[in-house]
Design a protein around this motif. Sequence first.
Motif, PDB file in Angstrom:
ATOM      1  N   HIS A  21       1.432  -2.862   7.460  1.00  0.00           N
ATOM      2  CA  HIS A  21       0.671  -2.620   8.678  1.00  0.00           C
ATOM      3  C   HIS A  21       1.154  -3.485   9.841  1.00  0.00           C
ATOM      4  CE1 HIS A  21      -2.881  -0.766   6.242  1.00  0.00           C
ATOM      5  NE2 HIS A  21      -1.828   0.031   6.345  1.00  0.00           N
ATOM      6  N   PHE A  74     -16.701   1.832   3.096  1.00  0.00           N
ATOM      7  CA  PHE A  74     -15.644   1.058   3.734  1.00  0.00           C
ATOM      8  C   PHE A  74     -14.676   1.963   4.504  1.00  0.00           C
ATOM      9  CE2 PHE A  74     -17.279  -2.216   0.999  1.00  0.00           C
ATOM     10  CZ  PHE A  74     -17.124  -3.363   1.772  1.00  0.00           C
ATOM     11  N   SER A  78     -13.949   1.330   8.450  1.00  0.00           N
ATOM     12  CA  SER A  78     -12.546   1.247   8.896  1.00  0.00           C
ATOM     13  C   SER A  78     -12.177   2.341   9.887  1.00  0.00           C
ATOM     14  CB  SER A  78     -11.616   1.347   7.681  1.00  0.00           C
ATOM     15  OG  SER A  78     -11.952   0.404   6.693  1.00  0.00           O
ATOM     16  N   PRO A  81     -11.232   1.077  13.811  1.00  0.00           N
ATOM     17  CA  PRO A  81     -10.005   0.269  13.919  1.00  0.00           C
ATOM     18  C   PRO A  81      -8.768   0.994  13.398  1.00  0.00           C
ATOM     19  CG  PRO A  81     -11.482  -0.626  12.231  1.00  0.00           C
ATOM     20  CD  PRO A  81     -12.254   0.397  13.001  1.00  0.00           C
ATOM     21  N   PHE A  82      -8.905   1.770  12.332  1.00  0.00           N
ATOM     22  CA  PHE A  82      -7.759   2.515  11.806  1.00  0.00           C
ATOM     23  C   PHE A  82      -7.263   3.516  12.833  1.00  0.00           C
ATOM     24  CE2 PHE A  82      -5.878   6.198   9.737  1.00  0.00           C
ATOM     25  CZ  PHE A  82      -4.947   5.618   8.901  1.00  0.00           C
ATOM     26  N   ASN A  98      -8.499   7.319   6.951  1.00  0.00           N
ATOM     27  CA  ASN A  98      -7.853   6.159   6.342  1.00  0.00           C
ATOM     28  C   ASN A  98      -7.814   6.269   4.818  1.00  0.00           C
ATOM     29  OD1 ASN A  98     -10.357   4.739   5.254  1.00  0.00           O
ATOM     30  ND2 ASN A  98     -10.869   4.859   7.430  1.00  0.00           N
ATOM     31  N   TYR A 219     -12.321  -4.834  -1.000  1.00  0.00           N
ATOM     32  CA  TYR A 219     -12.771  -3.747  -0.118  1.00  0.00           C
ATOM     33  C   TYR A 219     -12.738  -4.192   1.346  1.00  0.00           C
ATOM     34  CZ  TYR A 219     -14.638  -1.064  -4.112  1.00  0.00           C
ATOM     35  OH  TYR A 219     -14.786  -0.341  -5.268  1.00  0.00           O
ATOM     36  N   TYR A 222      -9.483  -4.503   3.903  1.00  0.00           N
ATOM     37  CA  TYR A 222      -8.909  -3.346   4.604  1.00  0.00           C
ATOM     38  C   TYR A 222      -9.392  -3.264   6.052  1.00  0.00           C
ATOM     39  CZ  TYR A 222      -7.167   1.361   5.428  1.00  0.00           C
ATOM     40  OH  TYR A 222      -6.517   2.439   5.951  1.00  0.00           O
ATOM     41  N   PRO A 223     -10.705  -3.129   6.311  1.00  0.00           N
ATOM     42  CA  PRO A 223     -11.123  -3.063   7.713  1.00  0.00           C
ATOM     43  C   PRO A 223     -10.883  -4.366   8.477  1.00  0.00           C
ATOM     44  CG  PRO A 223     -13.041  -3.195   6.276  1.00  0.00           C
ATOM     45  CD  PRO A 223     -11.849  -2.972   5.394  1.00  0.00           C
ATOM     46  N   ILE A 226      -6.972  -4.676   9.586  1.00  0.00           N
ATOM     47  CA  ILE A 226      -6.541  -3.728  10.623  1.00  0.00           C
ATOM     48  C   ILE A 226      -7.270  -4.007  11.942  1.00  0.00           C
ATOM     49  CG2 ILE A 226      -5.768  -1.914   9.065  1.00  0.00           C
ATOM     50  CD1 ILE A 226      -8.338  -0.449   9.442  1.00  0.00           C
ATOM     51  N   SER A 227      -8.504  -4.518  11.864  1.00  0.00           N
ATOM     52  CA  SER A 227      -9.215  -4.922  13.084  1.00  0.00           C
ATOM     53  C   SER A 227      -8.513  -6.106  13.733  1.00  0.00           C
ATOM     54  CB  SER A 227     -10.672  -5.288  12.759  1.00  0.00           C
ATOM     55  OG  SER A 227     -11.374  -4.173  12.245  1.00  0.00           O
TER      56      SER A 227
END
Length: 239
Positions: A21, A74, A78, A81-82, A98, A219, A222-223, A226-227
Amino acid sequence: MNKIDAFHLKVIAIIAMFLNHVGHTFENVWNPPLWEFTYLTIGLLTFPIMAYLLVEGFFYTRSRWKYAGRLFLFGLISLFPFHYLFEFNWSFFNPINNIMFTLMLGVLMMMACEKVKNHFLQILVLIFFILASITSDWNLFGIPIIFGFYRNHGKPENTRWVLGIICLLMMYLTFPKEWTATAAVEWLSNLGILTVIPILAAYNGQRGYSPNWVKWGFYAFYPLHISLLLFIRILIFHY
């Protein structure tokens, strides 16, 4: 003796995901062919490992509906932001979902397959969920990878065949129409999925270190990451 347990697999997946990412977020800043090769090759470790752990969890979880529900939750967290990190030039009302949604659909697919033992009906279930995931991360390939691991659960020696077939399919479907350096690097980087084979071959089938904070942290990573990457890109490059 195999020494990689589920905790180690999660750590490998998280590191590969983060590097993937980072590469995607800043690919226009760095040398594009180099980053294409780096993030696609390293990043191709992440989903197969997550899919493998998903199947493992499917057979051991107390509630499969709750399992799917956590992934859905989740996935929703996400969503924004994704979208703005990876698909900012798309309409938000025509999004690419996502990876959490892909994994959730994988759980639902396995639940459906357990209800229909007939092989032909399971293929129809597979096709349905491939179509359902077509706008999600790993689109055409995510659900087949999960299905392959599901059908071969308890047969770790077959993992190489699942990933080998998926690799050939990816290379066939992404064969460049015009050969440029970038196109060649991106196409050859599909081979990166094969690096998962020795990693999964070293898996010992044990959960390893698994307190609640690791479970929920996996979990939440992930968010959160990427945030963070979206915030850094906006702060530095204003987009």
